[in-house]
Write a protein that holds these residues in place. Structure first.
Motif, PDB file in Angstrom:
ATOM      1  N   ASP A  22       0.815  -1.206   0.000  1.00 56.78           N
ATOM      2  CA  ASP A  22       0.000   0.000   0.000  1.00 56.78           C
ATOM      3  C   ASP A  22       0.857   1.268   0.000  1.00 56.78           C
ATOM      4  OD1 ASP A  22      -2.263  -1.576   0.040  1.00 56.78           O
ATOM      5  OD2 ASP A  22      -2.569  -1.386   2.202  1.00 56.78           O
ATOM      6  N   ILE A  23       1.922   1.274   0.778  1.00 58.30           N
ATOM      7  CA  ILE A  23       2.792   2.442   0.898  1.00 58.30           C
ATOM      8  C   ILE A  23       3.524   2.725  -0.409  1.00 58.30           C
ATOM      9  CG2 ILE A  23       4.921   3.295   1.998  1.00 58.30           C
ATOM     10  CD1 ILE A  23       3.976   1.641   4.495  1.00 58.30           C
ATOM     11  N   THR A  24       4.041   1.672  -1.019  1.00 55.60           N
ATOM     12  CA  THR A  24       4.893   1.846  -2.199  1.00 55.60           C
ATOM     13  C   THR A  24       4.151   1.734  -3.520  1.00 55.60           C
ATOM     14  OG1 THR A  24       5.443  -0.510  -2.217  1.00 55.60           O
ATOM     15  CG2 THR A  24       6.926   0.962  -0.995  1.00 55.60           C
ATOM     16  N   GLY A  25       2.985   1.095  -3.499  1.00 50.87           N
ATOM     17  CA  GLY A  25       2.227   0.913  -4.732  1.00 50.87           C
ATOM     18  C   GLY A  25       2.773  -0.193  -5.621  1.00 50.87           C
ATOM     19  N   VAL A  26       3.539  -1.108  -5.035  1.00 48.13           N
ATOM     20  CA  VAL A  26       4.111  -2.205  -5.823  1.00 48.13           C
ATOM     21  C   VAL A  26       3.293  -3.482  -5.644  1.00 48.13           C
ATOM     22  CG1 VAL A  26       6.430  -1.230  -5.716  1.00 48.13           C
ATOM     23  CG2 VAL A  26       5.746  -2.946  -4.029  1.00 48.13           C
ATOM     24  N   SER A  27       3.570  -4.444  -6.496  1.00 43.22           N
ATOM     25  CA  SER A  27       2.894  -5.731  -6.430  1.00 43.22           C
ATOM     26  C   SER A  27       3.397  -6.543  -5.233  1.00 43.22           C
ATOM     27  CB  SER A  27       3.157  -6.525  -7.710  1.00 43.22           C
ATOM     28  OG  SER A  27       4.535  -6.895  -7.769  1.00 43.22           O
ATOM     29  N   LYS A  28       2.693  -7.630  -4.939  1.00 47.00           N
ATOM     30  CA  LYS A  28       3.097  -8.532  -3.858  1.00 47.00           C
ATOM     31  C   LYS A  28       4.514  -9.050  -4.094  1.00 47.00           C
ATOM     32  CE  LYS A  28       1.817 -13.004  -1.856  1.00 47.00           C
ATOM     33  NZ  LYS A  28       0.826 -14.088  -1.895  1.00 47.00           N
ATOM     34  N   THR A  29       4.796  -9.464  -5.316  1.00 48.77           N
ATOM     35  CA  THR A  29       6.119  -9.998  -5.649  1.00 48.77           C
ATOM     36  C   THR A  29       7.208  -8.963  -5.411  1.00 48.77           C
ATOM     37  OG1 THR A  29       5.160 -11.475  -7.289  1.00 48.77           O
ATOM     38  CG2 THR A  29       7.516 -11.005  -7.495  1.00 48.77           C
ATOM     39  N   ASN A  30       6.991  -7.739  -5.876  1.00 50.81           N
ATOM     40  CA  ASN A  30       7.997  -6.696  -5.693  1.00 50.81           C
ATOM     41  C   ASN A  30       8.144  -6.293  -4.232  1.00 50.81           C
ATOM     42  OD1 ASN A  30       8.873  -6.558  -8.329  1.00 50.81           O
ATOM     43  ND2 ASN A  30       7.315  -5.078  -8.910  1.00 50.81           N
ATOM     44  N   ALA A  31       7.050  -6.299  -3.485  1.00 51.32           N
ATOM     45  CA  ALA A  31       7.135  -5.998  -2.055  1.00 51.32           C
ATOM     46  C   ALA A  31       7.992  -7.048  -1.350  1.00 51.32           C
ATOM     47  CB  ALA A  31       5.735  -5.946  -1.438  1.00 51.32           C
ATOM     48  N   ILE A  32       7.777  -8.304  -1.683  1.00 51.71           N
ATOM     49  CA  ILE A  32       8.566  -9.388  -1.083  1.00 51.71           C
ATOM     50  C   ILE A  32      10.038  -9.237  -1.455  1.00 51.71           C
ATOM     51  CG2 ILE A  32       8.979 -11.878  -1.150  1.00 51.71           C
ATOM     52  CD1 ILE A  32       5.888 -12.182  -1.428  1.00 51.71           C
ATOM     53  N   LEU A  33      10.313  -8.936  -2.720  1.00 55.79           N
ATOM     54  CA  LEU A  33      11.700  -8.756  -3.151  1.00 55.79           C
ATOM     55  C   LEU A  33      12.382  -7.611  -2.407  1.00 55.79           C
ATOM     56  CD1 LEU A  33      11.346  -9.286  -7.009  1.00 55.79           C
ATOM     57  CD2 LEU A  33      12.513 -10.780  -5.384  1.00 55.79           C
ATOM     58  N   MET A  34      11.679  -6.494  -2.266  1.00 55.45           N
ATOM     59  CA  MET A  34      12.257  -5.351  -1.547  1.00 55.45           C
ATOM     60  C   MET A  34      12.505  -5.693  -0.086  1.00 55.45           C
ATOM     61  SD  MET A  34      10.679  -1.813  -3.039  1.00 55.45           S
ATOM     62  CE  MET A  34       8.965  -2.264  -3.020  1.00 55.45           C
ATOM     63  N   LEU A  35      11.540  -6.349   0.550  1.00 52.90           N
ATOM     64  CA  LEU A  35      11.699  -6.717   1.951  1.00 52.90           C
ATOM     65  C   LEU A  35      12.817  -7.739   2.135  1.00 52.90           C
ATOM     66  CD1 LEU A  35       7.951  -6.822   2.936  1.00 52.90           C
ATOM     67  CD2 LEU A  35       9.676  -5.252   3.842  1.00 52.90           C
ATOM     68  N   ASN A  36      12.914  -8.686   1.226  1.00 54.66           N
ATOM     69  CA  ASN A  36      14.004  -9.664   1.305  1.00 54.66           C
ATOM     70  C   ASN A  36      15.360  -8.982   1.155  1.00 54.66           C
ATOM     71  OD1 ASN A  36      12.302 -11.816   1.746  1.00 54.66           O
ATOM     72  ND2 ASN A  36      12.278 -12.464  -0.394  1.00 54.66           N
ATOM     73  N   THR A  37      15.446  -8.015   0.260  1.00 51.36           N
ATOM     74  CA  THR A  37      16.693  -7.272   0.080  1.00 51.36           C
ATOM     75  C   THR A  37      17.039  -6.495   1.337  1.00 51.36           C
ATOM     76  OG1 THR A  37      16.334  -7.075  -2.303  1.00 51.36           O
ATOM     77  CG2 THR A  37      17.856  -5.511  -1.305  1.00 51.36           C
ATOM     78  N   LEU A  38      16.064  -5.807   1.905  1.00 55.96           N
ATOM     79  CA  LEU A  38      16.301  -5.050   3.137  1.00 55.96           C
ATOM     80  C   LEU A  38      16.705  -5.977   4.278  1.00 55.96           C
ATOM     81  CD1 LEU A  38      13.371  -2.480   2.915  1.00 55.96           C
ATOM     82  CD2 LEU A  38      15.817  -1.970   2.769  1.00 55.96           C
ATOM     83  N   GLU A  39      16.096  -7.158   4.317  1.00 56.82           N
ATOM     84  CA  GLU A  39      16.446  -8.131   5.344  1.00 56.82           C
ATOM     85  C   GLU A  39      17.879  -8.638   5.134  1.00 56.82           C
ATOM     86  OE1 GLU A  39      14.453 -11.940   7.605  1.00 56.82           O
ATOM     87  OE2 GLU A  39      13.933 -11.615   5.510  1.00 56.82           O
ATOM     88  N   HIS A  40      18.234  -8.921   3.902  1.00 59.97           N
ATOM     89  CA  HIS A  40      19.581  -9.388   3.575  1.00 59.97           C
ATOM     90  C   HIS A  40      20.632  -8.330   3.943  1.00 59.97           C
ATOM     91  CE1 HIS A  40      22.767 -11.502   1.462  1.00 59.97           C
ATOM     92  NE2 HIS A  40      23.047 -10.381   0.824  1.00 59.97           N
ATOM     93  N   GLU A  41      20.278  -7.060   3.794  1.00 59.56           N
ATOM     94  CA  GLU A  41      21.188  -5.953   4.131  1.00 59.56           C
ATOM     95  C   GLU A  41      21.236  -5.696   5.636  1.00 59.56           C
ATOM     96  OE1 GLU A  41      19.570  -2.778   1.807  1.00 59.56           O
ATOM     97  OE2 GLU A  41      20.625  -3.408  -0.018  1.00 59.56           O
ATOM     98  N   GLY A  42      20.388  -6.387   6.392  1.00 56.87           N
ATOM     99  CA  GLY A  42      20.367  -6.209   7.836  1.00 56.87           C
ATOM    100  C   GLY A  42      19.599  -4.985   8.302  1.00 56.87           C
ATOM    101  N   LYS A  43      18.751  -4.439   7.440  1.00 55.01           N
ATOM    102  CA  LYS A  43      17.995  -3.232   7.778  1.00 55.01           C
ATOM    103  C   LYS A  43      16.630  -3.537   8.377  1.00 55.01           C
ATOM    104  CE  LYS A  43      20.431  -0.462   4.448  1.00 55.01           C
ATOM    105  NZ  LYS A  43      20.376   0.345   3.236  1.00 55.01           N
ATOM    106  N   VAL A  44      16.104  -4.733   8.129  1.00 53.53           N
ATOM    107  CA  VAL A  44      14.833  -5.162   8.715  1.00 53.53           C
ATOM    108  C   VAL A  44      14.967  -6.618   9.154  1.00 53.53           C
ATOM    109  CG1 VAL A  44      13.450  -3.601   7.280  1.00 53.53           C
ATOM    110  CG2 VAL A  44      13.795  -5.942   6.548  1.00 53.53           C
ATOM    111  N   VAL A  45      14.085  -7.012  10.052  1.00 51.04           N
ATOM    112  CA  VAL A  45      14.033  -8.397  10.523  1.00 51.04           C
ATOM    113  C   VAL A  45      12.596  -8.866  10.390  1.00 51.04           C
ATOM    114  CG1 VAL A  45      14.361  -9.927  12.503  1.00 51.04           C
ATOM    115  CG2 VAL A  45      15.908  -8.008  12.150  1.00 51.04           C
ATOM    116  N   GLN A  46      12.416 -10.067   9.882  1.00 53.89           N
ATOM    117  CA  GLN A  46      11.085 -10.635   9.697  1.00 53.89           C
ATOM    118  C   GLN A  46      10.627 -11.315  10.989  1.00 53.89           C
ATOM    119  OE1 GLN A  46       8.987 -13.881   6.771  1.00 53.89           O
ATOM    120  NE2 GLN A  46      10.965 -13.108   6.210  1.00 53.89           N
TER     121      GLN A  46
END
Length: 76
Positions: free
Chosen positions: A42-66
């Protein structure tokens, strides 16, 4: 050659937009403390797939935790 130049410019534009959307996610996380994948969509206006990819990238960079046991309840 022309197509390559246009492609490089397009890639730079997409990268800038992606960086901006990832920054939006991080700023909202600071405000709320946690976000669901749906909220990221909702915030970014991206699809489910792209949201998951962005979150996975942020998680891999250590910026977020699931967090969360079930797929539908994952929060970052």
């Amino acid at each position: 050659k022309y197509l390559k130049q246009v492609g490089e410019k397009g890639r730079a534009t997409r990268l800038a937009k992606l960086t901006q959307k990832r920054q939006m996610i991080l700023e909202e996380l600071k405000k709320k403390g946690k976000l669901t994948r749906k909220e990221v969509m909702d915030i970014t206006g991206v699809s489910k797939t792209n949201a998951i990819l962005m979150l996975n990238t942020l998680e891999h960079e250590g910026k977020v935790v699931q967090h969360g046991e079930y797929r539908a309840s994952h929060a970052y």
